[in-house]
Design an enzyme around this catalytic site. Structure first.
Site, short mmCIF file in Angstrom:
data_model
loop_
_atom_site.label_atom_id
_atom_site.label_comp_id
_atom_site.label_asym_id
_atom_site.label_seq_id
_atom_site.Cartn_x
_atom_site.Cartn_y
_atom_site.Cartn_z
N HIS A 173 0.85 -1.21 0.00
CA HIS A 173 0.00 0.00 0.00
C HIS A 173 0.88 1.25 0.00
O HIS A 173 0.62 2.21 -0.72
CB HIS A 173 -0.87 0.07 1.26
CG HIS A 173 -1.97 -0.95 1.34
ND1 HIS A 173 -2.06 -1.85 2.36
CD2 HIS A 173 -3.04 -1.18 0.55
CE1 HIS A 173 -3.15 -2.61 2.20
NE2 HIS A 173 -3.75 -2.23 1.11
N LYS A 224 -15.13 -8.34 5.52
CA LYS A 224 -13.94 -8.74 6.29
C LYS A 224 -14.17 -8.58 7.79
O LYS A 224 -14.93 -7.72 8.22
CB LYS A 224 -12.75 -7.88 5.88
CG LYS A 224 -12.24 -8.21 4.50
CD LYS A 224 -11.00 -7.40 4.17
CE LYS A 224 -10.45 -7.79 2.80
NZ LYS A 224 -9.38 -6.89 2.38
N SER A 250 -2.45 -8.28 3.75
CA SER A 250 -2.58 -8.04 5.19
C SER A 250 -2.71 -9.38 5.92
O SER A 250 -2.15 -9.57 6.99
CB SER A 250 -3.81 -7.17 5.45
OG SER A 250 -3.70 -5.95 4.74
N ARG A 289 -2.54 -6.28 -7.76
CA ARG A 289 -1.41 -7.22 -7.70
C ARG A 289 -1.45 -8.30 -8.76
O ARG A 289 -0.43 -8.71 -9.26
CB ARG A 289 -1.39 -7.90 -6.32
CG ARG A 289 -1.03 -6.99 -5.18
CD ARG A 289 -1.35 -7.63 -3.85
NE ARG A 289 -2.80 -7.85 -3.74
CZ ARG A 289 -3.39 -8.44 -2.72
NH1 ARG A 289 -2.68 -8.92 -1.74
NH2 ARG A 289 -4.71 -8.57 -2.70
N1 COA Z 1 0.28 -4.40 -2.24
C1 COA Z 1 0.12 -5.43 -1.39
N2 COA Z 1 -1.06 -5.80 -0.90
C2 COA Z 1 -2.13 -5.11 -1.26
C3 COA Z 1 -2.05 -4.04 -2.12
C4 COA Z 1 -0.79 -3.68 -2.63
N3 COA Z 1 -0.64 -2.67 -3.46
N4 COA Z 1 -3.29 -3.55 -2.32
C5 COA Z 1 -4.10 -4.31 -1.58
N5 COA Z 1 -3.41 -5.25 -0.95
C6 COA Z 1 -3.99 -6.30 -0.12
C7 COA Z 1 -4.25 -5.90 1.28
O1 COA Z 1 -3.15 -6.21 2.08
C8 COA Z 1 -5.50 -6.70 1.63
O2 COA Z 1 -5.17 -8.02 2.03
P1 COA Z 1 -6.23 -9.00 2.77
O3 COA Z 1 -7.26 -9.39 1.75
O4 COA Z 1 -5.40 -10.13 3.22
O5 COA Z 1 -6.83 -8.20 3.90
C9 COA Z 1 -6.23 -6.75 0.30
O6 COA Z 1 -5.24 -6.62 -0.68
C10 COA Z 1 -7.20 -5.61 0.07
O7 COA Z 1 -7.29 -4.75 1.16
P2 COA Z 1 -7.28 -3.19 1.12
O8 COA Z 1 -6.57 -2.67 -0.08
O9 COA Z 1 -6.79 -2.73 2.44
O10 COA Z 1 -8.76 -2.81 1.04
P3 COA Z 1 -10.07 -3.55 0.63
O11 COA Z 1 -9.96 -4.23 -0.68
O12 COA Z 1 -10.57 -4.35 1.78
O13 COA Z 1 -10.94 -2.23 0.45
C11 COA Z 1 -12.82 -0.90 0.02
C12 COA Z 1 -12.15 -2.25 -0.15
C13 COA Z 1 -12.64 -0.37 1.42
C14 COA Z 1 -12.25 0.09 -0.99
C15 COA Z 1 -14.29 -1.17 -0.25
O14 COA Z 1 -14.74 -2.22 0.59
C16 COA Z 1 -15.14 0.07 0.01
O15 COA Z 1 -15.15 0.98 -0.79
N6 COA Z 1 -15.88 0.09 1.14
C17 COA Z 1 -16.80 1.16 1.48
C18 COA Z 1 -18.25 0.74 1.19
C19 COA Z 1 -18.48 0.76 -0.29
O16 COA Z 1 -18.61 1.79 -0.90
N7 COA Z 1 -18.48 -0.46 -0.84
C20 COA Z 1 -18.56 -0.63 -2.26
C21 COA Z 1 -19.96 -0.74 -2.67
S1 COA Z 1 -19.95 -0.95 -4.35
#
Ligand code: COA
Length: 164
Positions: free
Chosen positions: A18, A42, A129, A91
């Site tokens: 990130h 999650k 994560s 990724r």
């Molecule tokens: N390098 C390494 N790892 C990465 C990465 C990168 N560049 N980008 C993401 N990851 C990993 C994270 O470590 C995480 O791992 P995990 O699955 O083991 O926890 C995973 O990829 C993704 O997590 P993260 O990027 O922290 O966020 P997310 O995908 O959980 O986020 C939101 C999603 C928050 C953007 C989304 O749920 C959201 O917008 N929520 C608000 C409500 C909403 O509007 N929902 C959408 C309705 S359409």
């Protein structure tokens, strides 16, 4: 015109993958709002407030990064902040499938929001994560994977849990 993007995520916890996206994003955008969101699919180990605290500590000297959190829909938060660009990292193919769903759902809610993706650098492509939580739980080092601030917090949280 000042170019601003929101960089949303669960950040449970934030990884070097990130951080790399944020660092590279700052070459394109003048300012990034790193926003802790709630992903209802999650079960996080850190409360949103704890994740926010870690981010604030990490970015305390970064003039071009603002740290925030929001509840509810990303598009509503973007509207409230007056920002139209969302920056995310990608990724691999499984990220692509998930991210394309995320984009389409968000574009249905608000066609004006644009998603910008950066390919994760190879050295971070294996990170998640979840993997980091497992490494730290079983006594491994987070060196090269997470910021030292995150490593300390994770050790305190996960190793305390394993003792109970
Ligand atoms: N390098 C390494 N790892 C990465 C990465 C990168 N560049 N980008 C993401 N990851 C990993 C994270 O470590 C995480 O791992 P995990 O699955 O083991 O926890 C995973 O990829 C993704 O997590 P993260 O990027 O922290 O966020 P997310 O995908 O959980 O986020 C939101 C999603 C928050 C953007 C989304 O749920 C959201 O917008 N929520 C608000 C409500 C909403 O509007 N929902 C959408 C309705 S359409």
């Amino acid at each position: 015109m000042c170019k601003i993007a929101i960089c949303p995520g669960s950040f449970d916890p934030i990884t070097n993958g990130h951080l790399n996206i944020i660092e590279r994003g700052l070459k394109i955008f003048d300012k990034l709002i790193v926003a802790v969101a709630v992903n209802v699919t999650k079960k996080p180990i850190f409360e949103p407030q704890e994740r926010l605290e870690m981010l604030k500590e990490i970015f305390k000297d970064s003039k071009h990064v603002e740290v925030d959190s929001f509840k509810g829909l990303l598009v509503e938060y973007a509207k409230k902040r007056g920002v139209k660009a969302i920056l995310r990292g990608m990724r691999n193919m499984s990220d692509y499938e998930y991210e394309s769903q995320l984009v389409l759902a968000n574009k249905t809610l608000d066609p004006d929001v644009e998603f910008i993706y950066m390919m994760t650098e190879g050295k971070y492509a294996h990170l998640s994560s979840s993997i980091i939580k497992e490494v730290i739980t079983f006594g491994g080092s987070g060196c090269g994977m997470i910021h030292p601030i995150v490593e300390k917090r994770l050790k305190d949280k996960l190793r305390a849990e394993i003792k109970t």
